[in-house]
Design a protein around this motif. Structure first.
Motif, PDB file in Angstrom:
ATOM      1  N   PHE A 159       9.457  -4.170  -0.055  1.00  0.00           N
ATOM      2  CA  PHE A 159       8.291  -4.883  -0.709  1.00  0.00           C
ATOM      3  C   PHE A 159       6.792  -4.314  -0.085  1.00  0.00           C
ATOM      4  O   PHE A 159       6.004  -4.012  -0.917  1.00  0.00           O
ATOM      5  CB  PHE A 159       8.307  -6.361  -0.312  1.00  0.00           C
ATOM      6  N   THR A 201       4.804  -1.894  -4.228  1.00  0.00           N
ATOM      7  CA  THR A 201       4.631  -3.378  -4.245  1.00  0.00           C
ATOM      8  C   THR A 201       4.127  -3.772  -5.403  1.00  0.00           C
ATOM      9  O   THR A 201       4.825  -4.940  -5.996  1.00  0.00           O
ATOM     10  CB  THR A 201       3.791  -3.766  -3.109  1.00  0.00           C
ATOM     11  N   LEU A 234       6.612  -3.643  -8.296  1.00  0.00           N
ATOM     12  CA  LEU A 234       7.777  -4.742  -8.263  1.00  0.00           C
ATOM     13  C   LEU A 234       7.347  -6.020  -8.292  1.00  0.00           C
ATOM     14  O   LEU A 234       8.103  -7.034  -9.145  1.00  0.00           O
ATOM     15  CB  LEU A 234       8.284  -4.690  -6.731  1.00  0.00           C
ATOM     16  N   THR A 235       6.213  -6.493  -8.081  1.00  0.00           N
ATOM     17  CA  THR A 235       5.479  -7.874  -8.403  1.00  0.00           C
ATOM     18  C   THR A 235       5.416  -8.042  -9.994  1.00  0.00           C
ATOM     19  O   THR A 235       5.862  -9.055 -10.284  1.00  0.00           O
ATOM     20  CB  THR A 235       4.247  -8.140  -7.698  1.00  0.00           C
ATOM     21  N   LEU A 245      14.121  -6.086  -6.012  1.00  0.00           N
ATOM     22  CA  LEU A 245      13.596  -5.066  -4.976  1.00  0.00           C
ATOM     23  C   LEU A 245      14.488  -3.634  -5.336  1.00  0.00           C
ATOM     24  O   LEU A 245      13.847  -2.718  -5.194  1.00  0.00           O
ATOM     25  CB  LEU A 245      13.851  -5.730  -3.497  1.00  0.00           C
TER      26      LEU A 245
END
Length: 528
Positions: free
Chosen positions: A286, A291, A294-295, A377
């Motif tokens: 993460f 990042t 992925l969020t 993830l």
């Protein structure tokens, strides 16, 4: 009369040590028959099981899907009912701390399969659009649907069938009524005393054990091929049966030792270590990975999972390609049904002192959400690298080579080789925690009580590793045939789970009444 009681007690204690003879005979008989027939004629076994698999998926797929759907919603109803404050096992304080308890749940239920599919499945649905979504494969618009479809297979429905209503029924039957922790106990409210002492109860238990043996030997065998492939790819070690056998022996040594030392020691130590390792890997991915991507992917994917929930859950071979339903939704759902009774035994065993509400919400809500984060993830990173051209898994995934997918994504992650090694270690221990918990649960089924003989636990652990070894010697294709057999075992096992749709709520209210909780509200509900 005294002599008769003494003989009966001696016979009962021998059974407690060695296990129910019917369960032992049928379960071991299945292992020997499957291996023997495979040695005699691999093609015949593969064709027979393949045809049965195709028929079951086509004919009973919708029934399996409805069973999971109804189980989840009835379980949610029980979790938010007044009776859910009742404590399991009449203990004021839980036997295990919250972290240890949640660690064991996370590691022993879907962990083995979840780690195998977490990297590859979302990428597969990204390069081959699932039938529930109209998006073009391989485009940014396909990301949310790819993750949502993976969440459907490993989310709320999958977890709920493993240890919610059935665990409530078993907890009440075992801790309050003194009945054994065996699958046959789930049928006691319907069939009465004859299921507990007759041969039929032994057959029911054996079918559930066979389902779990088939479901656990698969991940054990696949792990050996995955680690062997990984060591070859990373360090150039020879890839083949010899390396797979070394991996298998090491894995069996770990999980057999863990199963023999029991829940309070080996099983929870292994589970805690693995959860810490998973948290470290998750944090690295993460923080140092994509990042923002992925969020956004998780937010959109989870939103799509909720908004398209019923579309995905109720899609059948009539509205989607039959091959897709067979190899994805129906296969996974049947796999989880096959695990259902023994997982419920394990959940009931580790949840003493917890409330019904805590147990259901941990298994059917918290664990699935943690699973979706893990899939985002690993699988979300895989989608990102596939989208940007850093990797190309299209060919590997079209050939269902998930070991290649996991390693390819792992090497593309921050840390490269170190991350790939960490994920191989994580996968190994996840499979070990499935192996130890299932060796323990099978031994519990055979003996019918909480603390089965350590040698019996070891026997089942070794038997599953031996079966995996023999099948790998024939070729990893035979492990896949055994995986397909899980879908056939789901037919009888689903009938064992079915009564819990109404006996689960009844058991919860009976526990609440016995503990004097919200007496008036509980009684009012009971008379309604």
């Amino acid at each position: 009369m005294t002599q008769q009681n003494a003989n009966s007690h001696a016979s009962s204690s021998a059974q407690r040590r060695l296990g129910d003879p019917i369960v032992l005979t049928l379960s071991i008989g299945f292992i020997l028959l499957f291996v023997g027939l495979s040695l005699y004629d691999i093609e015949m076994v593969a064709n027979a099981i393949g045809n049965g698999f195709a028929w079951t998926a086509r004919t009973l797929g919708a029934y399996f899907q409805l069973l999971l759907l109804i189980t989840f919603f009835v379980a949610m109803g029980v979790a938010f009912a007044p009776a859910a404050s009742a404590k399991i096992g009449n203990l004021d304080k839980p036997e295990l701390s919250t972290f240890k308890w949640l660690s064991i749940i996370m590691c022993t239920l879907l962990a083995g399969g979840g780690v195998f599919f977490a990297a590859g499945e979302p990428v597969y649905h990204f390069v081959v659009t699932p039938p529930a979504f109209p998006t073009e494969a391989g485009t940014p618009e396909a990301i949310a649907g790819a993750l949502a479809q993976s969440f459907m297979h490993w989310g709320f429905l999958a977890w709920a069938v493993l240890g919610s209503l059935t665990a409530v029924v078993l907890a009440h039957a075992h801790y309050d009524k003194g009945q054994p922790l065996q699958p046959r106990t789930l049928l006691y409210p319907v069939l009465g005393e004859r299921i507990m002492s007759g041969w039929f109860g032994g057959v029911v238990d054996a079918l559930c054990v066979i389902a779990v043996v088939a479901g656990t030997v698969g991940p054990i065998g696949f792990l050996a091929t995955q680690v062997s492939f990984g060591l070859h790819d990373l360090f150039g070690m020879a890839e083949g049966f010899a390396t797979q056998l070394i991996v298998l022996v090491a894995l069996a040594a770990v999980y057999v030792t863990s199963a023999m030392t029991g829940i309070q020691r080996g099983i929870q130590i292994l589970s805690r270590f693995n959860v810490f390792l998973a948290l470290v890997i998750a944090a690295v991915i993460f923080v140092f990975g994509p990042t923002l991507f992925l969020t956004n992917a998780f937010t959109q994917g989870f939103g799509t999972y909720l908004t398209s929930f019923f579309t995905m859950a109720t899609m059948t071979a009539e509205t989607a390609p039959a091959w897709w339903m067979k190899w994805w939704t129906v296969f996974f759902f049947a796999w989880f049904i096959g695990y259902g009774p023994l997982m419920a035994i394990f959940v009931a065993r580790i949840s003493r002192g917890r409330t019904i509400r805590q147990m259901i919400l941990a298994v059917a809500v918290m664990a699935p959400i943690a699973t979706t984060v893990w899939f985002t993830l690993l699988g979300g990173s895989g989608i990102h690298y596939q989208l940007t051209g850093a990797i190309d898994l299209t060919e590997a995934l079209n050939n269902f080579q998930f070991d290649v997918a996991t390693l390819t994504v792992a090497q593309a992650l921050p840390g490269g080789t170190v991350m790939a090694l960490a994920i191989l270690l994580l996968t190994t221990i996840f499979v070990a925690t499935t192996g130890d918990s299932m060796s323990y649960a099978i031994a519990v089924v055979g003996s019918g009580h909480d603390e089965p003989n350590a040698l019996v636990r070891a026997f089942w652990g070794i038997a599953m590793a031996l079966m995996a070894g023999i099948l790998l010697y024939m070729g990893s294709g035979q492990i896949s045939v055994l995986q397909q057999f899980i879908v056939l075992t789901a037919i009888p096992v689903s009938l064992v789970l079915l009564p819990s749709l109404w006996t689960g709520p009844q058991a919860a209210y009976a526990m609440a009444r016995a503990q004097g909780l919200s007496a008036r509200r509980v009684l009012d509900h009971d008379h309604a």
